[in-house]
Design an enzyme around this catalytic site. Sequence first.
Site, mmCIF file in Angstrom:
data_model
loop_
_atom_site.group_PDB
_atom_site.id
_atom_site.type_symbol
_atom_site.label_atom_id
_atom_site.label_comp_id
_atom_site.label_asym_id
_atom_site.label_seq_id
_atom_site.Cartn_x
_atom_site.Cartn_y
_atom_site.Cartn_z
ATOM 1 N N ARG A 26 0.824 -1.212 0.000
ATOM 2 C CA ARG A 26 0.000 0.000 0.000
ATOM 3 C C ARG A 26 0.857 1.261 0.000
ATOM 4 N NH1 ARG A 26 -2.708 -4.361 1.684
ATOM 5 N NH2 ARG A 26 -4.981 -4.399 1.721
ATOM 6 N N SER A 167 -12.954 -10.040 1.988
ATOM 7 C CA SER A 167 -11.638 -9.948 1.364
ATOM 8 C C SER A 167 -11.146 -8.510 1.390
ATOM 9 C CB SER A 167 -11.695 -10.442 -0.085
ATOM 10 O OG SER A 167 -10.547 -9.996 -0.779
ATOM 11 N N GLN A 169 -8.535 -7.526 -0.050
ATOM 12 C CA GLN A 169 -8.025 -7.174 -1.386
ATOM 13 C C GLN A 169 -9.160 -6.634 -2.255
ATOM 14 O OE1 GLN A 169 -5.970 -10.637 -2.853
ATOM 15 N NE2 GLN A 169 -4.314 -10.418 -1.372
ATOM 16 N N ASP A 315 -4.304 -15.525 7.264
ATOM 17 C CA ASP A 315 -2.931 -15.886 6.915
ATOM 18 C C ASP A 315 -2.255 -16.712 8.009
ATOM 19 O OD1 ASP A 315 -3.199 -14.625 4.500
ATOM 20 O OD2 ASP A 315 -2.310 -12.740 5.175
ATOM 21 N N ARG A 388 3.741 -19.513 3.265
ATOM 22 C CA ARG A 388 3.203 -19.769 4.612
ATOM 23 C C ARG A 388 3.105 -21.270 4.905
ATOM 24 N NH1 ARG A 388 2.245 -14.453 5.755
ATOM 25 N NH2 ARG A 388 0.973 -13.337 4.235
HETATM 26 C C1 S3P Z 1 -4.252 -9.179 1.953
HETATM 27 C C2 S3P Z 1 -5.519 -9.682 2.138
HETATM 28 C C3 S3P Z 1 -5.795 -11.117 2.351
HETATM 29 C C4 S3P Z 1 -4.534 -11.860 2.786
HETATM 30 C C5 S3P Z 1 -3.350 -11.525 1.925
HETATM 31 C C6 S3P Z 1 -3.048 -10.029 1.992
HETATM 32 C C7 S3P Z 1 -4.087 -7.732 1.722
HETATM 33 O O1 S3P Z 1 -6.270 -11.694 1.144
HETATM 34 O O2 S3P Z 1 -4.752 -13.253 2.767
HETATM 35 O O3 S3P Z 1 -2.192 -12.236 2.370
HETATM 36 O O4 S3P Z 1 -2.931 -7.242 1.761
HETATM 37 O O5 S3P Z 1 -5.100 -7.046 1.498
HETATM 38 P P1 S3P Z 1 -7.856 -11.715 0.753
HETATM 39 O O6 S3P Z 1 -8.303 -10.322 0.531
HETATM 40 O O7 S3P Z 1 -7.906 -12.535 -0.519
HETATM 41 O O8 S3P Z 1 -8.529 -12.412 1.910
#
Ligand code: S3P
Length: 429
Positions: A26, A167, A169, A315, A388
């Site tokens: 980010r 999520s 992301q 995670d 992981r």
């Molecule tokens: C992350 C969100 C998670 C996580 C990934 C990093 C992020 O994924 O598992 O390691 O940085 O926003 P998801 O959004 O697919 O759950």
Amino acid sequence: MDLTVPRLRSLRGTLRLPGDKSISHRALLLGSLCDGNVSVRGFLPSLDTLATLECLRRLGVRIDRKGPDGLVVHGSGAHGMREPGDVLDARNSGTTTRLLAGILAGQPFFSVLTGDESLRGRPMRRIVEPLRSMGADIRGRDADSLAPLAIRGGRLQGIDYTVPLSSAQVKSCVLLAGLFAEGGTTVREPAPTRDHTERMLAYLGGAIQAAPEMTQIQPSLPLVARPLHIPGDISSAAFPLAATALLPGSRLSITGVGLNPTRTAFLDVLERMGTAVEAHGVKETSGEPVGRLTARHAELRAVQVGGADIPGLIDELPILAALATQAEGTTLIRDAAELRVKESDRLHALAVGLARMGAKVEERPDGLAITGPSLLRGARLETYGDHRIAMAFYVAGLVAKGRTVLADAECIDVSFPGFDRSMKAVGRG
Ligand code: S3P
């Protein structure tokens, strides 16, 4: 590359861990949308975050590395990127792909996002749908569900979007597109997920209002350049913390680690299993809480996790599975089918690897049932190129009888370069 798990009888001392992976991505992405130079300290130089860095350079963003964990991102506001001359390679990184797609949807040019074989198998319809409803022209393989993704960005309209699954992301992708859209964008999620995008946007002057499970953003570019200090990654800390809990006589401190409440569910689970990890000296840096953690060895009991627990633990479920092999009773992990579409099918990888070491483990469609404690034996284990999974098996290997060898262990560099070195630095043989 094969990695042999060392013989460490206990862990003692203090560790400082590499920077947080989510926040490092980010810092690069949001830094490039600022109105000037953003200096970053504590950046994680891992394979995943360097993929984001290279993609941004290909989009014309100037980024200077300053020593091992420093950067200057030369932000150029809303319209500073240019059409890339080639495809953008996110390598193994879902965060790069999904967050960058949100920014590319707002750019008046054509771009293609791709990655390695694992990434090209991961679900992308979850971002294609909301970006399309904002007005982006975005296509992908397999009826628009897989990368490579071809994006022709441009004028976007704000939306009110409910993310069908939890999520961070997907939430972040829509919020970043919302920065470029006409009108406000609202994102709702079924259960709270990590909120680093929201915190960093607020810190950099973005017009964002965050409440649990609902976030609103107004177009607010350029962001305001301010220095960013990235804390250590609590998801990386989970591995030495778990090893500390497992190895008798261990006592470990981890300094400068991020303690964002959307990321600390693993500490609560450790407490429920019988080992309290204490946090000290917590203060806020660049909008994120940071502090020191102290852990010690304990006898563990089984735990059940599911439902709203899962996003905050997502995670850490691989290392929880490794811990569960040594806990008294049956540990149940439920509602975690998302683990099947991470860097590998983590439920399958864990079930196969831990069973090979002698653990009692049952693979279920959405989770695992693991009954402990069992005496593990060393084995040669597939890591499926998943960082992981490799680190979870490393920790299991520390308590196993005999030699454990991890195949393709270089994948650990995706999130925790120097992991083996850090473990040996606090390990007593
Ligand atoms: C992350 C969100 C998670 C996580 C990934 C990093 C992020 O994924 O598992 O390691 O940085 O926003 P998801 O959004 O697919 O759950």
